[in-house]
Write an enzyme that holds these catalytic residues in place. Structure first.
Site, PDB file in Angstrom:
ATOM      1  N   TRP A  42       0.835  -1.207   0.000  1.00 17.05           N
ATOM      2  CA  TRP A  42       0.000   0.000   0.000  1.00 17.05           C
ATOM      3  C   TRP A  42       0.862   1.246   0.000  1.00 17.05           C
ATOM      4  O   TRP A  42       0.391   2.336  -0.330  1.00 17.05           O
ATOM      5  CB  TRP A  42      -0.941   0.005   1.206  1.00 17.05           C
ATOM      6  CG  TRP A  42      -0.299   0.287   2.546  1.00 17.05           C
ATOM      7  CD1 TRP A  42       0.807  -0.303   3.080  1.00 17.05           C
ATOM      8  CD2 TRP A  42      -0.746   1.230   3.526  1.00 17.05           C
ATOM      9  NE1 TRP A  42       1.076   0.194   4.333  1.00 17.05           N
ATOM     10  CE2 TRP A  42       0.139   1.138   4.631  1.00 17.05           C
ATOM     11  CE3 TRP A  42      -1.815   2.122   3.593  1.00 17.05           C
ATOM     12  CZ2 TRP A  42      -0.005   1.920   5.777  1.00 17.05           C
ATOM     13  CZ3 TRP A  42      -1.956   2.900   4.735  1.00 17.05           C
ATOM     14  CH2 TRP A  42      -1.062   2.800   5.807  1.00 17.05           C
ATOM     15  N   ASP A  43       2.135   1.077   0.369  1.00 14.81           N
ATOM     16  CA  ASP A  43       3.088   2.189   0.372  1.00 14.81           C
ATOM     17  C   ASP A  43       3.029   2.978  -0.928  1.00 14.81           C
ATOM     18  O   ASP A  43       3.126   4.205  -0.939  1.00 14.81           O
ATOM     19  CB  ASP A  43       4.529   1.670   0.534  1.00 14.81           C
ATOM     20  CG  ASP A  43       4.732   0.805   1.755  1.00 14.81           C
ATOM     21  OD1 ASP A  43       3.806   0.052   2.114  1.00 14.81           O
ATOM     22  OD2 ASP A  43       5.813   0.861   2.347  1.00 14.81           O
ATOM     23  N   GLU A 103       0.181  -2.473  12.840  1.00 13.74           N
ATOM     24  CA  GLU A 103       0.350  -3.925  12.790  1.00 13.74           C
ATOM     25  C   GLU A 103       0.692  -4.561  14.137  1.00 13.74           C
ATOM     26  O   GLU A 103       0.977  -5.762  14.189  1.00 13.74           O
ATOM     27  CB  GLU A 103       1.405  -4.272  11.734  1.00 13.74           C
ATOM     28  CG  GLU A 103       0.938  -3.949  10.330  1.00 13.74           C
ATOM     29  CD  GLU A 103       2.031  -3.979   9.278  1.00 13.74           C
ATOM     30  OE1 GLU A 103       1.706  -3.975   8.085  1.00 13.74           O
ATOM     31  OE2 GLU A 103       3.229  -3.990   9.665  1.00 13.74           O
TER      32      GLU A 103
END
Length: 752
Positions: free
Chosen positions: A333-334, A473
């Protein structure tokens, strides 16, 4: 401030500088290795060349090293690890994209200058120039040019070392050498060709007695040359690389390109490369007057970020760029959330390619959804060449213990992150054709996934998403992560909106899409009603969003101590194996949501959530600080915002996370640009499509200047303490400090 300089040689720091001095052009990258050292990890990457042979998952292949060169004096190889250097310096010129080195070896009576570039003009060409100067030496020098076909992946993880290619062919080009290899699983062919030219001070050839040999798998050519006292010789090394991804005959292409390169000459190609670099910098440069550290830092990050940009719509940018083996070259997603905005506003054609990569891997996303029991398209948490999920199943925790990696199973917000990038692209560029041909299809298919992923809670009359991981996370298997739920809702509603958008513009295209995706208008209308019932956790319906259901019931720790770099220190009585049971978070989650969808939240909501979650964030990801910096500027915490910005700029330059040797923190670099553009310059686009500027400059900054593209028109924006200067090529509107201004063609000055 255009140069990153290394002036003290310590072999133990080589691996860090290999990343800092990487040269890439979006197609190929070469690590900044010290070729005259024995302490180096050669990495050669070509974007899109992945392979999974004997590895846990597919990874970007470390190809043969074309930089093989040795110099022998008195039959001893020059190795700077064991020689006293009177002077040493390496300089990366960010403006020109040239890496220069200087080694003064007084004990040998020699000085060596070198420069290298990876051409931004002719993407398959790499040039290196060596100038060997006598400072007392007179005698014979042996030159050895070779291609190293012994390279392998996982150089910093030897237990998992693997070579992803097998040798097909090596040989002599008379003069020159070549190597052809083929990857095991994907069957990619890669051809590398190399040749030397050597001239003396009279510009005549000085390479004598050529000898071609094969040392193991390495094609090698050796030359003898002679150096007189107080004279110099120059060696040019030409390299070309082609693969079967872009050519049916990579070997023939490589040899042909090498011949053209040599005939054209090193200096001519260097000049063309520098012109191409100037053209890029014209669009992407940021100037900061009054802060030299920030100026160099932002240019360093921008340079390496655009070095990863490819003209190929079938490749994207990995989390560590093309600079190292971190995360195996996988795309996260970076790319869409952190890197994409930079390209969207400065190099929109490259931004489009990043989105086309997602479209070209849409079949893989559909397979991911089907494999997990859902419908539509679910983009992989880690993606390689075909879009299927390639996240490793196992890793290690902060204590070095083996842990199951759940991100592939549960960190599903990436599907909506990509949808956000698509909608933002359309708003900023106005590219209707992209939306018709690609964008709407992705929005509809991702919405279809979210609809199938939702669970209806009959007792509460709401839809939920259970067992997920949000951006933070530290917490796994949570229910109703607010970032995930909110973006899922947004994704579904945007799909509904763009369904009707396409219906008005191209009914034929919409009809085809409905058939392809197996959807009906009746179903689409139901989606909107379902989306409105997706549960968004809040603290007693107040301003404070709850990161996930039950988060506020966890043991509460507040960060109170910081290390010498100003980074949070773990609380003293904390059991790191039980982070899941605390409110401590790895990186912004709720704050990230507010930044991604700023128009959805009030100033008071921003401030309340920023203050609460900042005190509980450990910043254990390089993605964390730039986002808190932007939010700090939005809510008035300017001191912390500036400090976070500077730490962001220095993540790689000062190796603050201790892992720069594994590659460039590309998303952090994108975040740094966002701090400048969206934070200090205050640029944002409202959901109604209006461009907004609300700048703030640190006290010691005299001026900030950058260029953005808005609806296809370049705007040069210069922010000073009391005015904004906007240069535009046509008339347009902009909102500055909540006031609407109509910009005229030319230079516009607005008092603030």
């Amino acid at each position: 401030m255009w140069e990153v300089i290394r002036e003290v040689y310590d072999p133990k720091e080589n691996y860090i500088y290999e990343t800092l001095f990487t040269l890439a052009n979006g197609f190929v990258s070469i690590r900044g290795i010290e070729e005259f050292s024995s302490t180096y990890k050669p990495l050669t990457f070509v974007a899109g060349i992945f392979d999974g042979y004997k590895a846990q998952v597919p990874e970007l292949v470390n190809l043969p090293n074309p930089f093989g060169i040795n110099l022998y004096v008195e039959n001893e190889r020059i190795n700077i690890d064991f020689l006293k250097m009177t002077k040493y310096q390496r300089r990366l010129n960010l403006r020109s994209g040239v890496l220069s080195s200087y080694y003064e070896l007084s004990t040998l009576g020699l000085a060596i200058e070198s420069e290298r570039f990876v051409s931004r003009k002719s993407l398959h060409r790499i040039g290196i120039k060596y100038t060997i100067k006598s400072i007392g030496f007179k005698g014979k020098i042996i030159l050895e040019n070779y291609i190293d076909n012994t390279t392998a992946n996982n150089l910093f993880d030897p237990a998992n070392k693997v070579q992803h290619y097998k040798l097909q062919q090596i040989g002599s080009l008379k003069p020159g050498i070549y190597s052809v290899v083929k990857t095991y699983d994907r069957k990619h062919k890669i051809a590398i060709s190399s040749s030397l030219l050597g001239v003396g001070q009279n510009n005549d050839n000085i390479l004598l007695d050529r000898k071609y040999i094969e040392i193991g798998p390495n094609p090698t050519e050796l030359y003898t040359c002679f150096l007189n006292k107080n004279s110099s010789i120059t060696i040019y090394k030409f390299v070309t690389i082609f693969t079967s991804r872009e050519s049916e005959k990579p070997f023939e292409e490589s040899v042909s390109e090498l011949e053209k390169f040599v005939a054209q000459g090193y200096e001519t190609e260097l000049e063309e490369h520098q012109k191409a670099m100037e053209s890029i910098w014209e669009n992407v440069d940021v100037t900061i007057k009054g802060d030299s550290s920030a100026q160099l830092g932002i240019r360093f990050n921008i340079f390496h970020l655009f070095s990863c940009a490819s003209n190929d719509p079938t490749v994207s940018i990995g989390a560590r760029g093309l600079h190292g083996e971190g995360y195996k070259g996988h795309v996260f997603w970076d790319t869409e959330i952190f890197m994409f905005p930079f390209f969207l506003y400065t190099l929109p054609n490259y931004a489009k390619n990043l989105l086309l990569y997602r479209y070209n891997t849409l079949e893989g996303a559909r397979k991911n959804a089907y494999a997990t029991g859902y419908k539509g398209a679910r983009f992989a948490w880690e993606s390689a060449d075909d879009g299927t999920e390639v996240t490793p199943k196992w890793g290690v925790d902060y204590l070095g213990n083996p842990v199951r990696i759940w991100t592939a199973d549960e960190e599903i917000h990436i599907t909506a992150d990509i949808s956000i990038a698509i909608v933002n692209y359309h708003i900023v560029t106005g590219d209707d054709e992209f939306m018709k041909n690609y964008g709407v299809e992705i929005l509809l298919d991702t919405a279809k996934f979210w609809i199938s992923r939702l669970e209806y809670n009959n007792n509460m009359d709401r839809y939920e998403i259970k067992k997920v991981i949000g951006p933070d996370e530290f917490h796994e298997h949570v229910d109703n992560n607010v970032y995930t739920n909110y973006l899922a809702k947004w994704n579904i509603l945007k799909a509904y909106e763009y369904y009707h958008w396409l219906k008005e513009r191209d009914k034929g295209k919409l009809c085809l899409l409905k058939t392809l995706l197996g959807i009906s208008e009746e179903e689409i209308n139901k989606w909107r009603l379902i989306a409105e019932k997706i549960y968004i956790p809040r603290k007693d319906n107040q301003l404070l969003l709850e990161q996930f259901e039950g988060y506020f019931n966890l043991k509460d720790y507040v960060v109170t101590e910081f290390d010498e770099k100003g980074m949070p220190v773990w609380p003293k009585d904390l059991d790191l194996s039980k982070l899941q049971e605390t409110q401590l978070i790895k990186q912004p989650d709720v704050v990230m949501l507010i930044l991604v969808l700023p128009d959805e939240f009030s100033y008071d909501e921003m401030k309340k959530n920023y203050e609460y979650y900042l005190r509980r964030t450990m910043h254990k990801s390089s993605l964390s600080l730039p986002m808190y910096s932007i939010m700090g500027l939005k809510v008035g915490d300017t001191r912390n915002a500036y400090n976070s910005f500077m730490k962001t700029l220095l993540v790689d330059l000062e190796n603050t996370h201790g892992n720069t040797h594994l590659g460039f923190h590309a998303a952090c670099a994108g975040g740094a640009w966002q701090v400048v553009a969206n934070g200090f310059a205050g640029i944002r686009v409202r959901k109604d499509g209006e461009l907004v500027l609300d700048p703030w400059l640190p006290e010691h900054w005299e001026e900030l200047s950058l260029k953005i593209f808005w609806k296809g028109v370049p705007l040069k924006i210069t922010v000073r303490k009391e005015e904004i200067i906007i240069e535009s090529l046509r008339e347009t509107d902009v909102i500055v400090k909540s006031k609407l201004y109509h910009l005229k063609e030319g230079t516009n000055r607005i008092k603030i």
